[in-house]
Scaffold this motif. Structure first.
Motif, short mmCIF file in Angstrom:
data_model
loop_
_atom_site.label_atom_id
_atom_site.label_comp_id
_atom_site.label_asym_id
_atom_site.label_seq_id
_atom_site.Cartn_x
_atom_site.Cartn_y
_atom_site.Cartn_z
N MET A 170 2.55 -17.66 45.86
CA MET A 170 2.70 -19.07 45.59
C MET A 170 1.38 -19.59 45.00
O MET A 170 0.32 -19.32 45.50
N SER A 171 1.45 -20.35 43.91
CA SER A 171 0.22 -20.86 43.30
C SER A 171 0.09 -22.36 43.54
O SER A 171 1.08 -23.08 43.61
N ASP A 172 -1.13 -22.79 43.68
CA ASP A 172 -1.42 -24.21 43.83
C ASP A 172 -1.66 -24.79 42.46
O ASP A 172 -2.35 -24.21 41.63
N THR A 173 -1.11 -25.95 42.20
CA THR A 173 -1.38 -26.67 40.96
C THR A 173 -2.35 -27.79 41.30
O THR A 173 -2.12 -28.56 42.22
N VAL A 174 -3.43 -27.86 40.53
CA VAL A 174 -4.43 -28.88 40.74
C VAL A 174 -4.54 -29.71 39.47
O VAL A 174 -4.73 -29.16 38.39
N GLU A 175 -4.39 -31.00 39.60
CA GLU A 175 -4.50 -31.88 38.46
C GLU A 175 -5.98 -32.09 38.14
O GLU A 175 -6.77 -32.44 39.01
N PHE A 176 -6.34 -31.84 36.89
CA PHE A 176 -7.71 -32.03 36.45
C PHE A 176 -7.87 -33.48 36.00
O PHE A 176 -7.10 -33.97 35.18
N ARG A 177 -8.83 -34.16 36.55
CA ARG A 177 -9.12 -35.54 36.16
C ARG A 177 -10.57 -35.61 35.72
O ARG A 177 -11.42 -34.94 36.28
N LEU A 178 -10.81 -36.46 34.73
CA LEU A 178 -12.19 -36.65 34.28
C LEU A 178 -12.99 -37.30 35.40
O LEU A 178 -12.52 -38.23 36.03
N PRO A 179 -14.21 -36.81 35.61
CA PRO A 179 -15.05 -37.45 36.62
C PRO A 179 -15.56 -38.79 36.11
O PRO A 179 -15.56 -39.05 34.91
N GLN A 180 -16.00 -39.65 37.01
CA GLN A 180 -16.63 -40.91 36.62
C GLN A 180 -17.93 -40.58 35.92
O GLN A 180 -18.81 -39.94 36.50
N LEU A 181 -18.07 -40.95 34.66
CA LEU A 181 -19.25 -40.60 33.88
C LEU A 181 -20.37 -41.61 34.05
O LEU A 181 -21.53 -41.25 34.10
N ALA A 182 -20.05 -42.88 34.11
CA ALA A 182 -21.02 -43.95 34.34
C ALA A 182 -20.23 -45.21 34.68
O ALA A 182 -19.06 -45.33 34.33
N ASP A 183 -20.87 -46.15 35.33
CA ASP A 183 -20.18 -47.38 35.71
C ASP A 183 -19.64 -48.15 34.50
O ASP A 183 -18.60 -48.77 34.58
N SER A 184 -20.35 -48.07 33.39
CA SER A 184 -19.96 -48.84 32.20
C SER A 184 -18.89 -48.14 31.36
O SER A 184 -18.33 -48.74 30.46
N VAL A 185 -18.60 -46.87 31.65
CA VAL A 185 -17.61 -46.12 30.86
C VAL A 185 -16.23 -46.30 31.48
O VAL A 185 -15.99 -45.89 32.60
N THR A 186 -15.33 -46.93 30.72
CA THR A 186 -13.97 -47.16 31.23
C THR A 186 -12.95 -46.23 30.59
O THR A 186 -11.88 -46.01 31.13
N SER A 187 -13.29 -45.67 29.42
CA SER A 187 -12.41 -44.70 28.78
C SER A 187 -13.25 -43.80 27.87
O SER A 187 -14.36 -44.16 27.50
N VAL A 188 -12.71 -42.65 27.55
CA VAL A 188 -13.37 -41.70 26.66
C VAL A 188 -12.35 -41.18 25.66
O VAL A 188 -11.15 -41.27 25.88
N LYS A 189 -12.84 -40.63 24.58
CA LYS A 189 -11.98 -39.99 23.59
C LYS A 189 -12.10 -38.49 23.78
O LYS A 189 -13.20 -37.95 23.85
N LEU A 190 -10.98 -37.83 23.94
CA LEU A 190 -10.95 -36.39 24.11
C LEU A 190 -11.24 -35.75 22.74
O LEU A 190 -10.47 -35.93 21.81
N SER A 191 -12.35 -35.05 22.61
CA SER A 191 -12.74 -34.44 21.33
C SER A 191 -11.98 -33.14 21.09
O SER A 191 -11.31 -32.99 20.08
N VAL A 192 -12.12 -32.21 22.03
CA VAL A 192 -11.52 -30.89 21.85
C VAL A 192 -11.38 -30.19 23.20
O VAL A 192 -12.25 -30.31 24.06
N TRP A 193 -10.26 -29.53 23.37
CA TRP A 193 -10.11 -28.64 24.52
C TRP A 193 -10.84 -27.35 24.18
O TRP A 193 -10.65 -26.78 23.11
N LEU A 194 -11.69 -26.88 25.07
CA LEU A 194 -12.43 -25.64 24.87
C LEU A 194 -11.64 -24.44 25.36
O LEU A 194 -12.01 -23.30 25.08
#
Length: 70
Positions: free
Chosen positions: A1-25
């Motif tokens: 049985m495998s666990d699925t973990v949702e990846f969420r962006l960490p809080q980068l700074a208090d003033s950052v409310t959204s980011v643009k996804l550049s590229v999946w590595l």
């Protein structure tokens, strides 16, 4: 049985409310290791890599390159 973990962006700074996804590595189905760069994101001030939080496989990506995410 495998666990699925949702990846969420960490809080980068208090003033950052959204980011643009550049590229999946990693592609869906790729193996990832904790600490390995997973995705590159852009804020209004910088570009940075975000690392995987644990070992596993990238099962699916729900946002594509160029999309703004919160």
């Amino acid at each position: 049985m495998s666990d699925t973990v949702e990846f969420r962006l960490p809080q980068l700074a208090d003033s950052v409310t959204s980011v643009k996804l550049s590229v999946w590595l990693k592609r869906e189905g790729d193996r990832v290791q904790a600490g390995e760069p997973l995705v590159e994101v852009e804020t209004d001030k910088s570009t940075m890599e975000v690392e995987a939080g644990r070992d596993g496989y990238l099962a699916a990506t729900l946002a594509g390159a160029g999309e703004e995410v919160c």
